[in-house]
Motif scaffolding. Structure first.
Motif, PDB file in Angstrom:
ATOM      1  N   MET A 153     -61.836 -29.605  27.879  1.00  0.00           N
ATOM      2  CA  MET A 153     -60.394 -29.615  28.145  1.00  0.00           C
ATOM      3  C   MET A 153     -60.095 -28.988  29.495  1.00  0.00           C
ATOM      4  N   TRP A 154     -60.871 -27.970  29.867  1.00  0.00           N
ATOM      5  CA  TRP A 154     -60.678 -27.343  31.185  1.00  0.00           C
ATOM      6  C   TRP A 154     -60.967 -28.361  32.288  1.00  0.00           C
ATOM      7  N   TRP A 155     -62.041 -29.130  32.114  1.00  0.00           N
ATOM      8  CA  TRP A 155     -62.407 -30.126  33.121  1.00  0.00           C
ATOM      9  C   TRP A 155     -61.447 -31.320  33.110  1.00  0.00           C
ATOM     10  N   ARG A 156     -61.098 -31.793  31.919  1.00  0.00           N
ATOM     11  CA  ARG A 156     -60.281 -32.998  31.823  1.00  0.00           C
ATOM     12  C   ARG A 156     -58.797 -32.713  32.072  1.00  0.00           C
ATOM     13  N   LEU A 157     -58.298 -31.561  31.648  1.00  0.00           N
ATOM     14  CA  LEU A 157     -56.872 -31.245  31.766  1.00  0.00           C
ATOM     15  C   LEU A 157     -56.689 -30.021  32.654  1.00  0.00           C
ATOM     16  N   GLU A 158     -56.540 -28.844  32.027  1.00  0.00           N
ATOM     17  CA  GLU A 158     -56.460 -27.593  32.769  1.00  0.00           C
ATOM     18  C   GLU A 158     -56.747 -26.458  31.796  1.00  0.00           C
ATOM     19  N   TRP A 159     -56.999 -25.273  32.345  1.00  0.00           N
ATOM     20  CA  TRP A 159     -57.477 -24.200  31.473  1.00  0.00           C
ATOM     21  C   TRP A 159     -56.396 -23.699  30.519  1.00  0.00           C
ATOM     22  N   LYS A 160     -55.117 -23.757  30.901  1.00  0.00           N
ATOM     23  CA  LYS A 160     -54.067 -23.326  29.972  1.00  0.00           C
ATOM     24  C   LYS A 160     -53.965 -24.296  28.790  1.00  0.00           C
ATOM     25  N   MET A 161     -54.180 -25.555  29.041  1.00  0.00           N
ATOM     26  CA  MET A 161     -54.206 -26.507  27.936  1.00  0.00           C
ATOM     27  C   MET A 161     -55.417 -26.256  27.048  1.00  0.00           C
ATOM     28  N   ILE A 198     -62.928 -31.843  11.036  1.00  0.00           N
ATOM     29  CA  ILE A 198     -61.471 -31.703  11.170  1.00  0.00           C
ATOM     30  C   ILE A 198     -61.099 -31.000  12.465  1.00  0.00           C
ATOM     31  N   LEU A 199     -61.967 -30.118  12.956  1.00  0.00           N
ATOM     32  CA  LEU A 199     -61.678 -29.502  14.249  1.00  0.00           C
ATOM     33  C   LEU A 199     -61.700 -30.564  15.340  1.00  0.00           C
ATOM     34  N   GLY A 200     -62.620 -31.507  15.217  1.00  0.00           N
ATOM     35  CA  GLY A 200     -62.637 -32.614  16.163  1.00  0.00           C
ATOM     36  C   GLY A 200     -61.386 -33.470  16.063  1.00  0.00           C
ATOM     37  N   TYR A 201     -60.903 -33.683  14.842  1.00  0.00           N
ATOM     38  CA  TYR A 201     -59.678 -34.465  14.659  1.00  0.00           C
ATOM     39  C   TYR A 201     -58.479 -33.727  15.267  1.00  0.00           C
ATOM     40  N   SER A 202     -58.389 -32.427  14.982  1.00  0.00           N
ATOM     41  CA  SER A 202     -57.276 -31.644  15.535  1.00  0.00           C
ATOM     42  C   SER A 202     -57.315 -31.665  17.056  1.00  0.00           C
ATOM     43  N   LEU A 203     -58.504 -31.559  17.604  1.00  0.00           N
ATOM     44  CA  LEU A 203     -58.658 -31.592  19.061  1.00  0.00           C
ATOM     45  C   LEU A 203     -58.202 -32.937  19.620  1.00  0.00           C
ATOM     46  N   TYR A 204     -58.548 -34.010  18.928  1.00  0.00           N
ATOM     47  CA  TYR A 204     -58.152 -35.344  19.389  1.00  0.00           C
ATOM     48  C   TYR A 204     -56.630 -35.469  19.467  1.00  0.00           C
ATOM     49  N   ASP A 205     -55.951 -35.028  18.418  1.00  0.00           N
ATOM     50  CA  ASP A 205     -54.500 -35.121  18.398  1.00  0.00           C
ATOM     51  C   ASP A 205     -53.862 -34.271  19.501  1.00  0.00           C
ATOM     52  N   THR A 206     -54.425 -33.092  19.727  1.00  0.00           N
ATOM     53  CA  THR A 206     -53.884 -32.209  20.775  1.00  0.00           C
ATOM     54  C   THR A 206     -54.123 -32.796  22.157  1.00  0.00           C
ATOM     55  N   VAL A 207     -55.302 -33.366  22.373  1.00  0.00           N
ATOM     56  CA  VAL A 207     -55.616 -33.936  23.691  1.00  0.00           C
ATOM     57  C   VAL A 207     -54.713 -35.124  23.995  1.00  0.00           C
ATOM     58  N   VAL A 208     -54.359 -35.915  22.968  1.00  0.00           N
ATOM     59  CA  VAL A 208     -53.450 -37.049  23.181  1.00  0.00           C
ATOM     60  C   VAL A 208     -52.099 -36.554  23.716  1.00  0.00           C
ATOM     61  N   VAL A 209     -51.574 -35.485  23.101  1.00  0.00           N
ATOM     62  CA  VAL A 209     -50.280 -34.948  23.548  1.00  0.00           C
ATOM     63  C   VAL A 209     -50.396 -34.358  24.958  1.00  0.00           C
ATOM     64  N   PHE A 210     -51.446 -33.566  25.192  1.00  0.00           N
ATOM     65  CA  PHE A 210     -51.591 -32.915  26.494  1.00  0.00           C
ATOM     66  C   PHE A 210     -51.845 -33.940  27.602  1.00  0.00           C
ATOM     67  N   ASP A 211     -52.575 -34.980  27.282  1.00  0.00           N
ATOM     68  CA  ASP A 211     -52.818 -36.009  28.290  1.00  0.00           C
ATOM     69  C   ASP A 211     -51.513 -36.694  28.685  1.00  0.00           C
ATOM     70  N   LYS A 212     -50.633 -36.902  27.713  1.00  0.00           N
ATOM     71  CA  LYS A 212     -49.321 -37.492  28.022  1.00  0.00           C
ATOM     72  C   LYS A 212     -48.490 -36.527  28.858  1.00  0.00           C
ATOM     73  N   VAL A 213     -48.576 -35.233  28.554  1.00  0.00           N
ATOM     74  CA  VAL A 213     -47.848 -34.236  29.358  1.00  0.00           C
ATOM     75  C   VAL A 213     -48.334 -34.280  30.807  1.00  0.00           C
ATOM     76  N   LYS A 214     -49.636 -34.317  30.979  1.00  0.00           N
ATOM     77  CA  LYS A 214     -50.185 -34.354  32.343  1.00  0.00           C
ATOM     78  C   LYS A 214     -49.746 -35.621  33.069  1.00  0.00           C
TER      79      LYS A 214
END
Length: 369
Positions: A153-161, A198-214
């Motif tokens: 997530m740090w590499w793909r988005l940013e460290w705060k995400m 389930i941690l992978g699933y939760s991560l997927y859902d969070t990354v979808v939202v954060f990617d849209k924010v970015k």
């Protein structure tokens, strides 16, 4: 346009970030209940984690839990874990580590009370060293998974995400184990696999939202909206996708849990399915109510976003003042303007006397002038 159509088009305007106090209260209550349950009841670790001896036999005599406990109590095993499987058709008894002689006596006692022969008793022995090894590997797998998540997530988005997403993952992890502590479901190696899933699933859902924010931050001009408004816009745009993903995941897992394990008696699926069911529900909630509000609140304090927020607040205040001033001026002008007197119809000229008007005088040729 109805709500479903607006959801599919991403045209809803739910204020998720504005309701962060409600999300915080709900999450705090769930985490507190989970931690208290874990502290009081603890986790019901399986034989693979703590070592011991477990026997399973057919309940030919049709005895109950109390009769089995009375049979093993003289051996010093009164605290044995006794389970009736398949509606009481089978008996499973689990105790701690035993010597070979103690293990033999334990098997004989269970076989005798159940009405089966010693050869029909199925035994499973796990040493404490093996259990510690399984525990260490499970913890190692969890730490490696979390480290990989942070780096990605740090590499793909940013460290705060990345930090916001990891906070949501810990939120899901605590709630899942809290449910296990409350329900006394057994934590097995299959449970660890379910938790990692389930941690992978939760991560997927969070990354979808954060990617849209970015994406919205890059496409939209930052002067037009604050970060909270931008996060709200992004969440509304992907809300229907999250709902569809959650429903299509919860339905098969719910069938596996309630139909497969409870109704059909496949109890070995229960530990795995419960982790999936609770984790998917918690992961969907945390991506909306935990990760995104944390990110919005945190980034809102950055200099760039603070400047945007102050400018918008100042603009709204100026607009309000101008509106109030304009209204006051119009009111004042209206009060000072003299009211025009109502027009009165002109009165008809009055005749000074009641004599009849003279006829026009005649000209020289008899024409009237």
């Amino acid at each position: 346009m109805n709500l479903v159509t607006r959801l599919y088009r991403g045209e809803t305007s739910f204020d998720f970030v504005g309701a962060k106090r409600i999300w915080l209260a709900i999450s705090s209550a769930l985490i507190l209940i989970s931690l208290v349950a874990i502290a009081i009841f603890g986790l019901n670790l399986s034989l693979d984690f703590k070592g011991g001896v477990a026997v399973e036999v057919t309940n030919v005599a049709g005895v109950d839990v109390a009769a089995v406990r009375d049979a093993v109590t003289p051996l010093g095993l009164g605290d044995a874990k006794i389970q009736m499987l398949a509606g009481g058709a089978d008996i499973r008894v689990q105790v701690g580590t035993l010597s070979p002689a103690e293990s033999r006596a334990f098997q004989e006692a269970v076989a005798k009370v159940s009405g089966s022969s010693l050869d029909q008793v199925s035994i499973d022995e796990v040493g404490p060293t093996f259990g510690a090894q399984i525990t260490r590997r499970a913890v190692t797998a969890l730490v490696v998974f979390l480290a990989a998540v942070v780096l990605f997530m740090w590499w793909r988005l940013e460290w705060k995400m990345a930090v916001s997403g990891i906070t949501a993952l810990f939120h899901d992890l605590i709630i899942t184990f809290g449910v296990y502590a409350l329900t006394r479901f057994e934590v097995t190696p299959a449970t660890v696999i379910g938790v990692l899933t389930i941690l992978g699933y939760s991560l997927y859902d969070t990354v979808v939202v954060f990617d849209k924010v970015k994406e919205n931050i890059e496409e939209l001009h930052t002067d037009r909206m604050t970060l909270s408004e931008l996060v709200n816009r992004s969440m509304n745009q992907v809300l229907m996708r999250s709902i569809n993903t959650s429903l299509t995941s919860l339905l098969p897992v719910g069938s596996l849990l309630f139909v497969g394990s409870f109704l059909l008696g496949a109890h070995t699926l229960r530990d795995f399915a419960l982790a999936l069911f609770v984790g998917i529900a918690a992961g969907t909630y945390s991506s909306i109510g935990v990760a995104s509000p944390i990110l919005a609140t945190w980034k809102e304090h950055e200099e760039e976003w603070e400047r945007v927020r102050r400018r918008k607040e100042r603009g709204r205040a100026d607009g309000s003042r101008r509106g109030a001033k304009k209204a006051a001026v119009e009111s004042s002008a209206a009060s000072k303007t003299p009211q025009a007197a109502p027009k009165t119809p002109q009165a008809a000229p009055k005749r000074k006397s009641g004599a009849a008007p003279r006829p026009p005088k005649k000209g020289k040729k008899g024409r009237r002038r």
